[in-house]
Design an enzyme around this catalytic site. Structure first.
Site, short mmCIF file in Angstrom:
data_model
loop_
_atom_site.label_atom_id
_atom_site.label_comp_id
_atom_site.label_asym_id
_atom_site.label_seq_id
_atom_site.Cartn_x
_atom_site.Cartn_y
_atom_site.Cartn_z
N GLY A 105 0.82 -1.22 0.00
CA GLY A 105 0.00 0.00 0.00
C GLY A 105 0.84 1.25 0.00
N GLU A 146 11.05 3.37 5.19
CA GLU A 146 10.89 1.95 5.49
C GLU A 146 12.04 1.54 6.40
OE1 GLU A 146 8.79 -0.80 4.94
OE2 GLU A 146 10.36 -1.76 6.13
N THR A 187 5.63 -7.18 3.75
CA THR A 187 5.42 -8.59 4.09
C THR A 187 5.23 -9.43 2.83
OG1 THR A 187 4.42 -7.98 6.19
CG2 THR A 187 3.93 -10.18 5.37
N LYS A 206 6.39 -17.44 -0.09
CA LYS A 206 5.48 -18.56 0.21
C LYS A 206 5.16 -19.35 -1.06
CE LYS A 206 1.44 -18.20 -0.47
NZ LYS A 206 0.48 -17.48 0.36
N TYR A 212 10.98 -2.49 -6.78
CA TYR A 212 10.16 -1.56 -6.00
C TYR A 212 10.90 -0.23 -5.83
CZ TYR A 212 6.17 -4.39 -4.54
OH TYR A 212 5.00 -5.09 -4.51
N GLY A 255 -5.25 -22.47 12.48
CA GLY A 255 -6.01 -23.16 11.43
C GLY A 255 -6.39 -22.22 10.31
N TYR A 279 -5.01 -19.27 7.08
CA TYR A 279 -4.24 -19.32 5.84
C TYR A 279 -2.79 -19.77 6.09
CZ TYR A 279 -7.41 -16.19 3.11
OH TYR A 279 -8.44 -15.62 2.42
N GLU A 330 -1.12 -23.29 4.88
CA GLU A 330 -0.16 -23.24 3.76
C GLU A 330 1.20 -23.80 4.19
OE1 GLU A 330 -2.05 -19.54 1.19
OE2 GLU A 330 -0.32 -19.12 2.44
N ARG A 378 -7.53 -24.95 17.45
CA ARG A 378 -8.47 -24.94 18.57
C ARG A 378 -9.91 -25.28 18.19
NH1 ARG A 378 -8.71 -18.42 19.95
NH2 ARG A 378 -9.47 -17.72 17.93
N GLY A 428 -2.62 -15.68 13.76
CA GLY A 428 -3.14 -14.37 13.39
C GLY A 428 -2.08 -13.29 13.42
N THR A 437 -2.79 -8.32 0.15
CA THR A 437 -1.99 -7.39 -0.66
C THR A 437 -2.81 -6.62 -1.69
OG1 THR A 437 0.05 -8.58 -0.33
CG2 THR A 437 -0.13 -7.35 -2.38
P1 NDP Z 1 -5.95 -16.19 10.17
O1 NDP Z 1 -6.81 -15.17 10.80
O2 NDP Z 1 -6.27 -16.69 8.82
O3 NDP Z 1 -5.87 -17.45 11.13
C1 NDP Z 1 -5.50 -17.37 12.46
C2 NDP Z 1 -5.71 -18.73 13.07
O4 NDP Z 1 -5.20 -18.72 14.40
C3 NDP Z 1 -7.18 -19.11 13.14
O5 NDP Z 1 -7.29 -20.47 12.85
C4 NDP Z 1 -7.52 -18.80 14.59
O6 NDP Z 1 -8.55 -19.61 15.08
C5 NDP Z 1 -6.22 -19.16 15.27
N1 NDP Z 1 -6.05 -18.45 16.53
C6 NDP Z 1 -6.20 -17.14 16.79
N2 NDP Z 1 -5.92 -16.85 18.06
C7 NDP Z 1 -5.58 -18.02 18.65
C8 NDP Z 1 -5.19 -18.39 19.96
N3 NDP Z 1 -5.11 -17.48 20.93
N4 NDP Z 1 -4.91 -19.68 20.21
C9 NDP Z 1 -5.01 -20.61 19.24
N5 NDP Z 1 -5.36 -20.32 17.97
C10 NDP Z 1 -5.65 -19.05 17.68
O7 NDP Z 1 -4.48 -15.59 10.27
P2 NDP Z 1 -3.11 -16.03 9.62
O8 NDP Z 1 -2.09 -15.68 10.65
O9 NDP Z 1 -3.15 -17.40 9.10
O10 NDP Z 1 -2.99 -15.03 8.40
C11 NDP Z 1 -3.12 -13.62 8.61
C12 NDP Z 1 -3.78 -12.98 7.42
O11 NDP Z 1 -2.89 -12.95 6.34
C13 NDP Z 1 -5.01 -13.72 6.90
O12 NDP Z 1 -6.18 -13.29 7.52
C14 NDP Z 1 -5.00 -13.46 5.44
O13 NDP Z 1 -5.84 -12.36 5.19
C15 NDP Z 1 -3.57 -13.11 5.13
N6 NDP Z 1 -2.95 -14.19 4.35
C16 NDP Z 1 -3.44 -14.45 3.11
C17 NDP Z 1 -2.89 -15.46 2.36
C18 NDP Z 1 -3.44 -15.74 1.00
O14 NDP Z 1 -4.12 -14.88 0.47
N7 NDP Z 1 -3.19 -16.90 0.43
C19 NDP Z 1 -1.78 -16.29 2.84
C20 NDP Z 1 -1.37 -15.93 4.17
C21 NDP Z 1 -1.94 -14.93 4.89
P3 NDP Z 1 -10.12 -19.29 14.80
O15 NDP Z 1 -10.37 -19.62 13.38
O16 NDP Z 1 -10.81 -20.24 15.73
O17 NDP Z 1 -10.32 -17.87 15.14
#
Ligand code: NDP
Length: 462
Positions: A16, A35, A42, A51, A99, A178, A180, A184, A201, A265, A314
Site C-alpha cells: 500500500g 521503510e 510482508t 510462500k 520496488y 487453522g 491461511y 499453507e 483450537r 493471526g 496485498t
Molecule cells: P488467520 O486469521 O487466517 O488465522 C489465524 C488462526 O489462528 C485461526 O485459525 C484462529 O482460530 C487461530 N487463533 C487465533 N488466536 C488463537 C489463539 N489465541 N490460540 C489458538 N489459535 C488461535 O491468520 P493467519 O495468521 O493465518 O494469516 C493472517 C492474514 O494474512 C489472513 O487473515 C489473510 O488475510 C492473510 N494471508 C493471506 C494469504 C493468502 O491470500 N493466500 C496467505 C497468508 C496470509 P479461529 O479460526 O478459531 O479464530
C-alpha cells in the site's frame, strides 16, 4: 503557514505504501517514503511471494511420483533447503530492487529509517534523528504475527517471519493455528519431507471458509500424512537438553518436535508509532480507525492496508492506495470496494473462493440452491493419486444470482481470479449455463452443473 517539506510522506514500504508514494510522485507531488526493514513489505519479503516459491518447491515430490504413471522413471533425487533459501533470497532481492526503482523513477525520495509521528504533519526519522513535515501522511506499516496471549515459552517458537530463513530444515514441526498461514505452511513443510503436525483450537480448519472446502482440504491433508489435532491448543513450550521443543497441549499431552511455529493471526504494527501524539485513534486490536476514504481521526493523516485491519490482503492494500490517490489528488472521491474479494489458500490442493459460503448464504437468503461436483481430476487417472476436486456454486434461488463459488483442486486460485470478474459483474446461474465448456478441463464442470445438488429453504436442506 510555512511550506511543508513534502506534499506526501508515506510510512511503510509495503504494497500500500509503495503504490501510494509512486503514484503521487509520478503526478509531480513531492513525496518521501520511509521503510525500516526492506522495501516490498510482508508480501514480497516474507509473505505471499516467498510462500508461493516454497509451495512450488514442496510440490516436486508428488510430481516425481506422478511421473511414473505417465511412463517416466525418475532417478535418485535429493533436496537442498540451503539452495532453496538462497534462490528465494535472490528473487526477493530482485523484486525489492524493482520496488525501489519504481519509486526512484517516479521521483519519490527513499528513506531507510523507522519513522514515527510527532504530530499530524510531522514525522521523526530515527536513523538520523531529524524531523520532517508533510501536508499529508499515509501510514501503511502493515501487521506482524501475534503469539497467543500469555503463551509460556512463545520465545522458543517461530512465526512465518522466521520460517523462510531457518538455518536448516527441521525434521519435525508443530504448527499452531487453522488459518491461511498455518494451513499453507503445513503443506509446504510436509511436501519438503518434514514430519508435520497442525494443532487447531476449532472443530475444522479454516473457520471462515465454506464447509465443503474445509472438510475436503482437511481430508486431503490427512491422507497425505499431515497430522491434524483439533479442539486443542499449545499451553506451554520448553526446550529439552537436545534443543528440541517440548510443546504441552491441553488434551494431547506433550509433543516433542524440532520447531514450533505459531500462525495464530496477525496484528497491526502500530505500537510506538506516535499515533496518540498525532491524534490518530486505534481500536482494541491496535488497528487504525479509518473512514470510507481511509482518513484517520487526524486531519491529513491516512491509513492503508493491514494496519487498518479491514481485509489483510496485498491486492486490497494496493486498491486502497489507488483510491486514496483518486480521492486526494485527482478530485475523484473513491472509497475502496471490499465486496466480493476473490482469494486463494495455497494449500495442496488449493482452495479458490469468491463470494458467500453456503453457511453465510443461508443466513441472508431464504432460498438457496447449491450446485456441487466432486470428481477425480484427469491427471490422477494415470498417476493413480487418490485425490478429489470439489466445485461448488451457491445460488440465490429467487433471483438466480450466483452468490459464491468455491473450488478445491489444482489451479483453484487461478480459477477464482476469473470467477471474481464474473461475480463482480453480477453473473447469474443462467449465464453459467449458457457458457460453452472448455474441454477437457476441470473448470468445465462449473458450466455443466445444470441441476441443483440440493436446495435449502429457510435454512432447511431439502
Ligand atoms: P488467520 O486469521 O487466517 O488465522 C489465524 C488462526 O489462528 C485461526 O485459525 C484462529 O482460530 C487461530 N487463533 C487465533 N488466536 C488463537 C489463539 N489465541 N490460540 C489458538 N489459535 C488461535 O491468520 P493467519 O495468521 O493465518 O494469516 C493472517 C492474514 O494474512 C489472513 O487473515 C489473510 O488475510 C492473510 N494471508 C493471506 C494469504 C493468502 O491470500 N493466500 C496467505 C497468508 C496470509 P479461529 O479460526 O478459531 O479464530
Amino acid at each position: 503557514m510555512a511550506a511543508r517539506d513534502y506534499d506526501l510522506f508515506v510510512i511503510g514500504g509495503g504494497s500500500g505504501g509503495v503504490r501510494s508514494a509512486r503514484l503521487a510522485a509520478s503526478m509531480g507531488k513531492r513525496v518521501a517514503i520511509a521503510e525500516e526493514f526492506r522495501f516490498g513489505g510482508t508480501c514480497v519479503i516474507r509473505g505471499c511471494v516467498p510462500k508461493k516459491l516454497y509451495v512450488y518447491a514442496s510440490q516436486f515430490p508428488e510430481h516425481f511420483e506422478d511421473a511414473e504413471g505417465f511412463g517416466w522413471s525418475v532417478g535418485e533425487r535429493s533436496f537442498s533447503w540451503e539452495r532453496l533459501v538462497a534462490a528465494k533470497e535472490k528473487e526477493i532481492t530482485r523484486l525489492e530492487g524493482l520496488y525501489r526503482k519504481g519509486l526512484e523513477n517516479a521521483g519519490a525520495e527513499i528513506i531507510e529509517s523507522r519513522a514515527e509521528l510527532v504530530d499530524a504533519n510531522t514525522v521523526r526519522l530515527l536513523a538520523d534523528r531529524r524531523t520532517v513535515t508533510a501536508e499529508r501522511i499515509v501510514i501503511a506499516v502493515g501487521g506482524r504475527p501475534q503469539a497467543p496471549a500469555g503463551l509460556v515459552g512463545a520465545e522458543h517458537c517461530i512465526s512465518s517471519n522466521e520460517a523462510f530463513d531457518l538455518k536448516r530444515l527441521p525434521a519435525s514441526i508443530l504448527i499452531s493455528g487453522g488459518g491461511y498461514i498455518a494451513v499453507e505452511f503445513a503443506n509446504i513443510f510436509h511436501g519438503l519431507g518434514v514430519e508435520t503436525t497442525l494443532i487447531y483450537r476449532g472443530a475444522e480448519i479454516l473457520s471462515r471458509f465454506d464447509g465443503d472446502m474445509r472438510r475436503g482440504l482437511m481430508a486431503a491433508m490427512q491422507a497425505k500424512g499431515i497430522r491434524i489435532i483439533l479442539g486443542d491448543v499449545i499451553t506451554a513450550v520448553t526446550v529439552d537438553g537436545e534443543g528440541r521443543r517440548v510443546a504441552e497441549t491441553g488434551q494431547n499431552g506433550s509433543l516433542v518436535v524440532d520447531q514450533v511455529m505459531l500462525a495464530t493471526g496477525r496484528v497491526p504494527n502500530t505500537a510506538g508509532l506516535g499515533l496518540e501524539a498525532a491524534g490518530v485513534t486505534v481500536d482494541a486490536r491496535g488497528a487504525i480507525r479509518v473512514d470510507a476514504f481511509s482518513r484517520t481521526s487526524a486531519p491529513g493523516v491516512y491509513a492503508l492496508g493491514d494496519v487498518t485491519d479491514r481485509v489483510q490482503l496485498t491486492p486490497v492494500a494496493i486498491h486502497e492506495a489507488m483510491c486514496f490517490i483518486e480521492t486526494e489528488y485527482k478530485h475523484n472521491p473513491t472509497s475502496p470496494d471490499h465486496d466480493l474479494i476473490a482469494t486463494a489458500v495455497f494449500s495442496q490442493p488449493e482452495i479458490g473462493t469468491v463470494g458467500l459460503s453456503e453457511e453465510e448464504a443461508v443466513k441472508t437468503h431464504a432460498a438457496v440452491d447449491v450446485f456441487r461436483a466432486e470428481f477425480r481430476p484427469m491427471k490422477a487417472t494415470l498417476s493413480g493419486r487418490t485425490e478429489k476436486t470439489i466445485q461448488k456454486i451457491v445460488v440465490d434461488a429467487e433471483t438466480r444470482k450466483v452468490l459464491g463459488v468455491h473450488i478445491l483442486g489444482h489451479e483453484a486460485g487461478e480459477m477464482a481470479q476469473l470467477l471474481g470478474i464474473a461475480l463482480k459483474a453480477g453473473v447469474t446461474k443462467d449465464d453459467f449455463d449458457r457458457t460453452m465448456a472448455v474441454h477437457p478441463t476441470a473448470a468445465e464442470e462449473l458450466v455443466t452443473m445444470y441441476q441443483p445438488s440440493y436446495r435449502i429453504r429457510d435454512g432447511v436442506r431439502q
